[in-house]
Each structure stands twice: as structure tokens, then as C-alpha cells.
Design an enzyme around this catalytic site. Structure first.
Site, PDB file in Angstrom:
ATOM      1  CB  SER A  39       6.382-131.935  27.508  1.00  0.00           C
ATOM      2  OG  SER A  39       5.200-131.462  28.098  1.00  0.00           O
ATOM      3  CE  LYS A  80       6.455-128.546  30.559  1.00  0.00           C
ATOM      4  NZ  LYS A  80       6.633-129.319  29.378  1.00  0.00           N
TER       5      LYS A  80
END
Length: 183
Positions: A39, A80
């Protein structure tokens, strides 16, 4: 001669102090984390090992574009990038990030965008469309993975509470041949 007892006592004391310091550093200052998944490609890769800096997040708030680690569930932590801060409106138009109506460059995505040969990395959306909120609420963050096509992030799981943030992660220490500061 009491030499043996006093030397043993000093060694035990030194080991206990070292263990206590290690625990304090691990839980309150810095912690290791392993990146799992794709990701955050191209910034981070699967199995990269990083140091999470907890210091700034016990004192202040995250900054836009920080790479953070947060508790996604009781079993797992996610890594993230901070995109939206409290009070921000966030939208993507033609693969370009807009915050509060202003376009922002994301240089950390250039490599991935080049690999896509003009294809869209981030689909168009407004904050309201993906979260049912027009602005990021107080005490929360909107986060996204750099690999927008393969990231489970705020578009799917919603806003991230400040209380869930473990810290900032930007120092990759393994693999040894790829030690770097991730930006």
C-alpha cells in the site's frame, strides 16, 4: 572477602537498569515496525523495517504528508500518509490532490505515475463521497497509502482518531542495503 557478592549485585543491577531503559524506550520513544503489503509503494516496500518515532505524537499533532503508524484494529497497525487534517476538505480531480480548494503536488507519487503511462493512480472523489463528511472532523485525520490502487485507507475505513496514532515512521533500517529516510 565480599568481592563476589558485590560484583554479582552490580551485574544484576546493571542488567535490570538496561532492561528497564529498553522497555521505556520501546514503549514511549521509539519502536520497530515491519511494513506489510504494497500500500505504500513506491515509498515503502513489503518487509521494510522501520523505526516509529513516538516522541512528536505524544507532544503535538501530525503534519500533512507525514507517514504515520496507527492502530487499525486490535490485531493490526497500518502505515499510511496523512492527507487531510482537521477542518480540511479533500478531493481528487484528474489525479490531483486538492485540499481546501488548492491543488497540491505529491512528488512521492511521480515514480508510480510514470509506471502507469498516463493511467489514473487516484480515482476522482470528494471527502463527502467517501466518508459522508464535508470536512475532516476535529481530532481526526484522513490518510491514504501511496499506492492508491492497492491501499486500504480512509477512503475505506474512514477517519483516523489522533488517539489511534502510534507515531511517525520515516527511518528505514532494513534491508541494510536500503537504509534511508522515507519522505
Amino acid at each position: 572477602m565480599n568481592f563476589g557478592k558485590s560484583e554479582t549485585y552490580e551485574w544484576i543491577k546493571a542488567v535490570l537498569i538496561a532492561l528497564l531503559l529498553a522497555v521505556l524506550i520501546r514503549y514511549f520513544l521509539f519502536a520497530p515496525i515491519v511494513v506489510e503489503g504494497e500500500s505504500m509503494v513506491p515509498t515503502l516496500h513489503h518487509s521494510d523495517r522501520m523505526i516509529v518515532n513516538k516522541i512528536g505524537y505524544t507532544i503535538g499533532e501530525p503534519d500533512r504528508f507525514d507517514i504515520i503508524v496507527f492502530h487499525a484494529s486490535e490485531e493490526s497497525d497500518y502505515i499510511k500518509r496523512v492527507i487531510g487534517l482537521p477542518g480540511d476538505t479533500v478531493e481528487f480531480i484528474d489525479d490531483t490532490l486538492h485540499i481546501n480548494g488548492m491543488a497540491y503536488e505529491e512528488p512521492y507519487l511521480e515514480e508510480l505515475k510514470q509506471e502507469l503511462n498516463g493511467a489514473t493512480l487516484t480515482y476522482d472523489f470528494t471527502l463527502d463521497e467517501v466518508t459522508s463528511s464535508v470536512v475532516v472532523p476535529d481530532g481526526y485525520l484522513f490518510v491514504m497509502g501511496d499506492n492508491r490502487r492497492r491501499s486500504l485507507d480512509s477512503r475505506d475505513i474512514g477517519f483516523i482518531s489522533y488517539e489511534e496514532v502510534v507515531g511517525k515512521a520515516n527511518f528505514v533500517f532494513w534491508p541494510f542495503t536500503d537504509i534511508r529516510i522515507a519522505k
